[in-house]
Enzyme design. Structure first.
Site, PDB file in Angstrom:
ATOM      1  N   TYR A 133     -10.475   1.065  10.749  1.00  0.00           N
ATOM      2  CA  TYR A 133     -11.711   1.449  10.048  1.00  0.00           C
ATOM      3  C   TYR A 133     -12.079   0.495   8.917  1.00  0.00           C
ATOM      4  O   TYR A 133     -13.049   0.727   8.223  1.00  0.00           O
ATOM      5  CB  TYR A 133     -11.628   2.890   9.526  1.00  0.00           C
ATOM      6  CG  TYR A 133     -10.400   3.212   8.684  1.00  0.00           C
ATOM      7  CD1 TYR A 133     -10.320   2.799   7.367  1.00  0.00           C
ATOM      8  CD2 TYR A 133      -9.343   3.929   9.214  1.00  0.00           C
ATOM      9  CE1 TYR A 133      -9.204   3.089   6.601  1.00  0.00           C
ATOM     10  CE2 TYR A 133      -8.228   4.225   8.457  1.00  0.00           C
ATOM     11  CZ  TYR A 133      -8.154   3.805   7.149  1.00  0.00           C
ATOM     12  OH  TYR A 133      -7.048   4.076   6.403  1.00  0.00           O
ATOM     13  N   LYS A 134     -11.296  -0.569   8.740  1.00  0.00           N
ATOM     14  CA  LYS A 134     -11.647  -1.557   7.715  1.00  0.00           C
ATOM     15  C   LYS A 134     -12.442  -2.675   8.393  1.00  0.00           C
ATOM     16  O   LYS A 134     -13.601  -2.459   8.748  1.00  0.00           O
ATOM     17  CB  LYS A 134     -10.368  -2.024   7.012  1.00  0.00           C
ATOM     18  CG  LYS A 134      -9.745  -0.874   6.197  1.00  0.00           C
ATOM     19  CD  LYS A 134      -8.389  -1.179   5.601  1.00  0.00           C
ATOM     20  CE  LYS A 134      -7.873   0.055   4.848  1.00  0.00           C
ATOM     21  NZ  LYS A 134      -6.450  -0.034   4.502  1.00  0.00           N
TER      22      LYS A 134
ATOM     23  N   ASP B 273       2.277  -4.938   8.505  1.00  0.00           N
ATOM     24  CA  ASP B 273       1.110  -4.075   8.365  1.00  0.00           C
ATOM     25  C   ASP B 273      -0.120  -4.981   8.233  1.00  0.00           C
ATOM     26  O   ASP B 273      -0.223  -5.754   7.270  1.00  0.00           O
ATOM     27  CB  ASP B 273       1.266  -3.171   7.138  1.00  0.00           C
ATOM     28  CG  ASP B 273       0.108  -2.191   7.014  1.00  0.00           C
ATOM     29  OD1 ASP B 273      -1.039  -2.572   7.342  1.00  0.00           O
ATOM     30  OD2 ASP B 273       0.342  -1.059   6.560  1.00  0.00           O
TER      31      ASP B 273
ATOM     32  N   PHE C 227       0.890  -1.163   0.000  1.00  0.00           N
ATOM     33  CA  PHE C 227       0.000   0.000   0.000  1.00  0.00           C
ATOM     34  C   PHE C 227       0.930   1.215   0.000  1.00  0.00           C
ATOM     35  O   PHE C 227       1.869   1.285   0.789  1.00  0.00           O
ATOM     36  CB  PHE C 227      -0.856  -0.031   1.269  1.00  0.00           C
ATOM     37  CG  PHE C 227      -1.937   1.006   1.307  1.00  0.00           C
ATOM     38  CD1 PHE C 227      -3.222   0.707   0.880  1.00  0.00           C
ATOM     39  CD2 PHE C 227      -1.674   2.291   1.766  1.00  0.00           C
ATOM     40  CE1 PHE C 227      -4.218   1.666   0.924  1.00  0.00           C
ATOM     41  CE2 PHE C 227      -2.666   3.256   1.796  1.00  0.00           C
ATOM     42  CZ  PHE C 227      -3.949   2.941   1.381  1.00  0.00           C
TER      43      PHE C 227
ATOM     44  N   ARG D  25     -12.557  -4.748  -6.811  1.00  0.00           N
ATOM     45  CA  ARG D  25     -12.320  -5.356  -5.490  1.00  0.00           C
ATOM     46  C   ARG D  25     -13.641  -5.576  -4.769  1.00  0.00           C
ATOM     47  O   ARG D  25     -14.499  -4.691  -4.733  1.00  0.00           O
ATOM     48  CB  ARG D  25     -11.460  -4.444  -4.603  1.00  0.00           C
ATOM     49  CG  ARG D  25     -10.042  -4.275  -5.013  1.00  0.00           C
ATOM     50  CD  ARG D  25      -9.200  -3.712  -3.855  1.00  0.00           C
ATOM     51  NE  ARG D  25      -9.911  -2.706  -3.064  1.00  0.00           N
ATOM     52  CZ  ARG D  25      -9.473  -2.220  -1.906  1.00  0.00           C
ATOM     53  NH1 ARG D  25      -8.330  -2.641  -1.396  1.00  0.00           N
ATOM     54  NH2 ARG D  25     -10.153  -1.305  -1.261  1.00  0.00           N
TER      55      ARG D  25
HETATM   56  C1  LIG Z   1      -5.693   1.149   4.441  1.00  0.00           C
HETATM   57  C2  LIG Z   1      -4.214   1.004   4.560  1.00  0.00           C
HETATM   58  C3  LIG Z   1      -3.429   2.037   5.078  1.00  0.00           C
HETATM   59  C4  LIG Z   1      -4.072   3.341   5.438  1.00  0.00           C
HETATM   60  O1  LIG Z   1      -3.227   4.199   6.121  1.00  0.00           O
HETATM   61  P1  LIG Z   1      -3.845   5.511   6.777  1.00  0.00           P
HETATM   62  O2  LIG Z   1      -2.713   6.149   7.439  1.00  0.00           O
HETATM   63  O3  LIG Z   1      -4.947   5.061   7.679  1.00  0.00           O
HETATM   64  O4  LIG Z   1      -4.439   6.333   5.685  1.00  0.00           O
HETATM   65  C5  LIG Z   1      -2.067   1.806   5.225  1.00  0.00           C
HETATM   66  N1  LIG Z   1      -1.506   0.623   4.876  1.00  0.00           N
HETATM   67  C6  LIG Z   1      -2.247  -0.383   4.359  1.00  0.00           C
HETATM   68  C7  LIG Z   1      -1.606  -1.684   4.002  1.00  0.00           C
HETATM   69  C8  LIG Z   1      -3.613  -0.220   4.165  1.00  0.00           C
HETATM   70  O5  LIG Z   1      -4.339  -1.198   3.647  1.00  0.00           O
END
Ligand SMILES: *Cc1c(COP(=O)(O)O)cnc(C)c1O
Length: 426
Positions: free
Chosen positions: A242-243, A217, A145, A397
């Site tokens: 939040y997921k 992560d 990500f 997705r």
């Molecule tokens: C959703 C997600 C993020 C989001 O990071 P934020 O700081 O909350 O915007 C980071 N890393 C991964 C792998 C994600 O899926």
């Protein structure tokens, strides 16, 4: 059947859907998590498959947030820092997330965003490894990500390290990059595009064989599948709430610091909330013990307490049950897609090819389908009440949050997808 279905009109496609539609009803009838759906604010006519991006709202959360605002803030005001437990919320809520990611209490703190926690973890990880000056490399998931990659690059620049990209889907290639120069390895547990689950136990062991620090992560695995942080000896981890944890838009993220590293965990953001005696307002910094060391500044109480309330939906649920349903749902969805919209003879760009691995051991809780016309397909799906999302240029997705997605939802999503694809081919 699948080939004819995909070539014919949606009317005949409807006939073809009958057996799987019946199967969905049977699967829902024996689903031990089926009742959990009623805990969420969802519309019956919408299939919500975007819980891997923004989890649905647990229906009791608005009243709890209203109480936090009206009574705790409005009436108790500053007393709430102690009387309403505001000050200790980051570690208290961390301890509620801990069992979902396989951590014993005292190792998870809720704070800041995932991006900020990646920064803390990478720099602190480099500092843990820095006893050995040969360890110059920060190895980063090449498919990560993006935020993790951006932050790791900046962290490496600040600490004088170099970034080494690797593909965690190719463990042999990853192992080949690890060695006496590796300081930290930052990997995504589940790839946000493909939905591929990486082998956390084996890769963590490989990182440790090289004498390096493993940072994971968990954004796409926390609340979706067992992680086993303690069991697999992970050093540091970060993740979103939040997921799959349904904490609400921008709810604060979490940071895991394994107990054995806490005394040496040297945060690059040593704010006053991580001071051993914050209200002494001392000029000199002295880090507090434990996971609290991961805190920085004043916590965002409204979001944090919305998250705390949202975690109530996990009552009586084990993450193993969630995983079993997640795999059953994604299996069923893939089967419906293959039957309704598959067909090797289709050459149009309006076809779909799963990129999510078929093997359970390599699958997260989402299905990604490659499609030449992904943007228009997703637009039409959403217009028909099937909400997934698009990852440009060509990925559709579909996230399967097992607490509130049903087998009937999976079937409807696949049949709607088949309809949309048939229209585009017409
Ligand atoms: C959703 C997600 C993020 C989001 O990071 P934020 O700081 O909350 O915007 C980071 N890393 C991964 C792998 C994600 O899926």
């Amino acid at each position: 059947m699948s080939e004819t279905t995909s070539e014919t009109t949606s009317e005949t496609a409807y006939e073809g859907t009958r057996p799987l539609r019946e199967r969905a009803v049977e699967l829902d009838a024996v689903d031990p998590l089926a009742a959990k759906r009623d805990l969420f604010a969802l519309d019956d006519d919408v299939v919500y498959l975007d819980g891997n991006s923004l989890g649905a709202l647990p229906a009791h959360v608005p009243a709890r947030v209203a109480d936090v605002v009206q009574r705790q803030w409005g009436e108790l005001r500053i007393r709430s820092w102690t009387e309403s437990g505001w000050w200790t919320a980051p570690e208290r809520i961390g301890d509620r997330i801990a069992p979902l990611v396989g951590a014993a209490p005292g190792q998870v703190v809720v704070a800041d965003s995932t991006s900020v926690n990646v920064f803390k973890a990478v720099v602190a990880g480099v500092r843990l490894a820095s006893a050995d000056p040969r360890r110059t490399d920060v190895v980063v998931d090449a498919t990560t990500f993006p935020t993790d990659g951006y932050v790791a690059e900046s962290a490496a620049r600040l600490t004088g390290h170099r970034i080494v990209p690797v593909d965690p889907a190719d463990p042999a290639a990853l192992r080949a990059e690890l060695g006496p120069t590796t300081a930290v390895v930052l990997l995504n547990h589940v790839d946000f595009r493909s939905g591929r689950l990486h082998d956390l136990p084996a890769l963590t062991a490989a990182v440790h064989d090289a004498g390096a620090v493993a940072v994971w992560d968990l954004c796409h695995s926390a609340g979706a599948l067992p992680v086993g942080l303690d069991a697999h000896g992970v050093d540091l981890a970060v993740g979103c709430t939040y997921k799959y944890l349904n904490g609400g838009p921008g709810s604060p993220a979490f940071l895991y610091v394994a107990e054995r590293h806490q005394a040496a965990f040297d945060s690059p953001l040593p704010g006053w909330n991580s001071h051993a005696d914050p209200f002494a307002m001392s000029r000199d910094y002295a880090a507090v013990d434990g996971a609290r060391r991961g805190r920085v500044g004043t916590p965002d109480i409204l979001s944090m307490l919305a998250l705390e309330a949202a975690l109530d939906v996990w009552e009586g649920v084990t993450i193993e049950e969630v995983r079993a349903k997640s795999l059953a749902l994604t299996d069923f969805f893939l089967r419906c897609v293959a039957e309704y919209a598959g067909g090797a003879s289709v050459t149009s760009v309006a076809q779909v090819t799963p990129v999510t691995p078929a093997e359970h051991a390599a699958r997260g809780s989402q299905v990604a389908l490659r499609c030449g016309e992904a943007p228009v397909v997703m637009e039409r799906l959403i217009a028909r009440g099937v909400v997934g999302d698009l990852r440009r240029p060509d990925l559709l997705r579909f996230g399967f949050a097992p607490l509130y997605v049903s087998f009937a939802d999976a079937e409807r999503a696949a049949s709607t997808l088949a309809e949309v694809l048939a229209e585009l081919r017409a």
